[in-house]
Scaffold this motif. Structure first.
Motif, PDB file in Angstrom:
ATOM      1  N   UNK A  67       0.800  -1.210   0.000  1.00 29.50           N
ATOM      2  CA  UNK A  67       0.000   0.000   0.000  1.00 29.50           C
ATOM      3  C   UNK A  67       0.847   1.282   0.000  1.00 29.50           C
ATOM      4  N   UNK A  68       1.805   1.350   0.908  1.00 32.75           N
ATOM      5  CA  UNK A  68       2.599   2.586   1.022  1.00 32.75           C
ATOM      6  C   UNK A  68       3.499   2.749  -0.213  1.00 32.75           C
ATOM      7  N   UNK A  69       3.931   1.635  -0.769  1.00 39.05           N
ATOM      8  CA  UNK A  69       4.757   1.658  -1.975  1.00 39.05           C
ATOM      9  C   UNK A  69       3.970   2.296  -3.127  1.00 39.05           C
ATOM     10  N   UNK A  70       2.743   1.867  -3.257  1.00 35.84           N
ATOM     11  CA  UNK A  70       1.875   2.399  -4.312  1.00 35.84           C
ATOM     12  C   UNK A  70       1.675   3.909  -4.135  1.00 35.84           C
ATOM     13  N   UNK A  71       1.478   4.338  -2.884  1.00 34.95           N
ATOM     14  CA  UNK A  71       1.273   5.769  -2.621  1.00 34.95           C
ATOM     15  C   UNK A  71       2.533   6.576  -2.944  1.00 34.95           C
ATOM     16  N   UNK A  72       3.682   6.026  -2.565  1.00 36.74           N
ATOM     17  CA  UNK A  72       4.932   6.749  -2.815  1.00 36.74           C
ATOM     18  C   UNK A  72       5.238   6.836  -4.307  1.00 36.74           C
ATOM     19  N   UNK A  73       4.923   5.789  -5.032  1.00 39.59           N
ATOM     20  CA  UNK A  73       5.135   5.808  -6.491  1.00 39.59           C
ATOM     21  C   UNK A  73       4.226   6.849  -7.135  1.00 39.59           C
ATOM     22  N   UNK A  74       2.970   6.879  -6.692  1.00 44.04           N
ATOM     23  CA  UNK A  74       2.027   7.876  -7.219  1.00 44.04           C
ATOM     24  C   UNK A  74       2.535   9.290  -6.934  1.00 44.04           C
ATOM     25  N   UNK A  75       3.065   9.461  -5.728  1.00 45.61           N
ATOM     26  CA  UNK A  75       3.541  10.775  -5.302  1.00 45.61           C
ATOM     27  C   UNK A  75       4.749  11.229  -6.120  1.00 45.61           C
ATOM     28  N   UNK A  76       5.656  10.288  -6.339  1.00 47.56           N
ATOM     29  CA  UNK A  76       6.914  10.667  -6.994  1.00 47.56           C
ATOM     30  C   UNK A  76       6.838  10.681  -8.509  1.00 47.56           C
ATOM     31  N   UNK A  77       6.112   9.733  -9.056  1.00 48.08           N
ATOM     32  CA  UNK A  77       6.202   9.559 -10.515  1.00 48.08           C
ATOM     33  C   UNK A  77       4.902   9.797 -11.275  1.00 48.08           C
ATOM     34  N   UNK A  78       3.781   9.931 -10.559  1.00 46.77           N
ATOM     35  CA  UNK A  78       2.517  10.100 -11.281  1.00 46.77           C
ATOM     36  C   UNK A  78       1.872  11.456 -11.016  1.00 46.77           C
ATOM     37  N   UNK A  79       2.702  12.389 -10.553  1.00 52.13           N
ATOM     38  CA  UNK A  79       2.211  13.760 -10.391  1.00 52.13           C
ATOM     39  C   UNK A  79       1.103  13.924  -9.360  1.00 52.13           C
ATOM     40  N   UNK A  80       0.958  12.990  -8.441  1.00 54.52           N
ATOM     41  CA  UNK A  80      -0.098  13.138  -7.431  1.00 54.52           C
ATOM     42  C   UNK A  80       0.449  13.916  -6.232  1.00 54.52           C
ATOM     43  N   UNK A  81       0.773  15.173  -6.544  1.00 58.41           N
ATOM     44  CA  UNK A  81       1.466  16.044  -5.605  1.00 58.41           C
ATOM     45  C   UNK A  81       0.736  16.210  -4.281  1.00 58.41           C
ATOM     46  N   UNK A  82      -0.601  16.262  -4.351  1.00 59.97           N
ATOM     47  CA  UNK A  82      -1.409  16.521  -3.147  1.00 59.97           C
ATOM     48  C   UNK A  82      -1.125  15.507  -2.031  1.00 59.97           C
ATOM     49  N   UNK A  83      -0.539  14.362  -2.385  1.00 64.63           N
ATOM     50  CA  UNK A  83      -0.283  13.328  -1.373  1.00 64.63           C
ATOM     51  C   UNK A  83       0.675  13.793  -0.269  1.00 64.63           C
ATOM     52  N   UNK A  84       1.394  14.910  -0.512  1.00 63.29           N
ATOM     53  CA  UNK A  84       2.314  15.372   0.537  1.00 63.29           C
ATOM     54  C   UNK A  84       1.539  15.682   1.825  1.00 63.29           C
TER      55      UNK A  84
END
Ligand SMILES: [Zn+2]
Length: 224
Positions: A67-84
């Motif tokens: 789960x956390x891996x998926x979130x971090x990948x989204x954050x870093x590489x899929x432009x899901x900036x709001x996840x910060x």
């Protein structure tokens, strides 16, 4: 956080309500209670101490999987900036339990190269660091490390190659570090998203040590 900012944030939350990153429903938190329970997410501050590194301790919250891996990948590489905001939320939750942030005076985001920052638009660690400092008055963010060489992406390399790849790619940002010369006895916390072999953290801690900073630890959201 000061009073006015606090009020502004409350107003902003009414106009743009917080939504859960899983179910997308309006929620008090970025991960609502229901989803957190359903996913079995447990937030726990883990600390590993090191004798042979330039940093003394590594603090992290999750094993780098699922789960956390998926979130971090989204954050870093899929432009899901709001996840910060979500990552900051879980760090603050861990801190409520363990108070691990209390000893630190300065947070130092691990830098990315200028080219990568241009491409991504932001440094993922810096966004989280700034948000933490906004919420905790006793902490300041200092961008005192720069990346002078745009090296290969660490995740594509093996351990030995990783050590070589980060060697001498970081340096002190003299402009930012100027007024810290008299504060080198304070506690500094490097912050990054993932810790794999620790090569990057070790190299950045080395740069801080060389500048005269005595106490350096590293925090990452996950440990591989
Ligand atoms: Zn939810």
């Amino acid at each position: 956080m000061n009073f006015v900012l606090n009020i502004l944030e409350k107003i902003s939350n009414i106009v743009y309500p917080i939504k859960c990153i899983e179910c997308n429903k309006v929620s008090e938190k970025y991960l609502c209670k229901k989803c957190k329970a359903k996913l079995g997410i447990k937030i726990k501050t883990e600390i590993r101490n090191y004798q042979n590194k330039n940093f003394a301790s590594h603090i992290f919250l999750f094993k780098y999987s699922d789960w956390i891996r998926e979130k971090l990948i989204k954050y870093k590489f899929r432009d899901e900036t709001y996840l910060y905001r979500f990552f900051t939320e879980i760090i603050l939750e861990a801190n409520t339990q363990s108070k691990f942030l209390e000893k630190y005076d300065y947070i130092v985001p691990i830098p990315i190269s200028r080219a990568r920052k241009k491409e991504r638009g932001y440094n993922q660690s810096e966004l989280i660091a700034n948000e933490l400092a906004r919420k905790i008055d006793s902490i300041s963010v200092v961008n005192i490390i720069s990346k002078k060489i745009n090296n290969k992406v660490q995740s594509t390399l093996k351990q030995k190659e990783r050590e070589e790849n980060v060697k001498n790619v970081y340096e002190i940002n003299r402009k930012e570090a100027g007024n810290l010369e008299n504060n080198t006895d304070k506690n500094f916390l490097l912050i990054d998203d993932i810790f794999t072999t620790g090569s990057t953290s070790n190299e950045c801690a080395k740069v801080l040590k060389k500048f005269g900073i005595k106490n350096v630890d590293i925090f990452t959201i996950a440990k591989d």
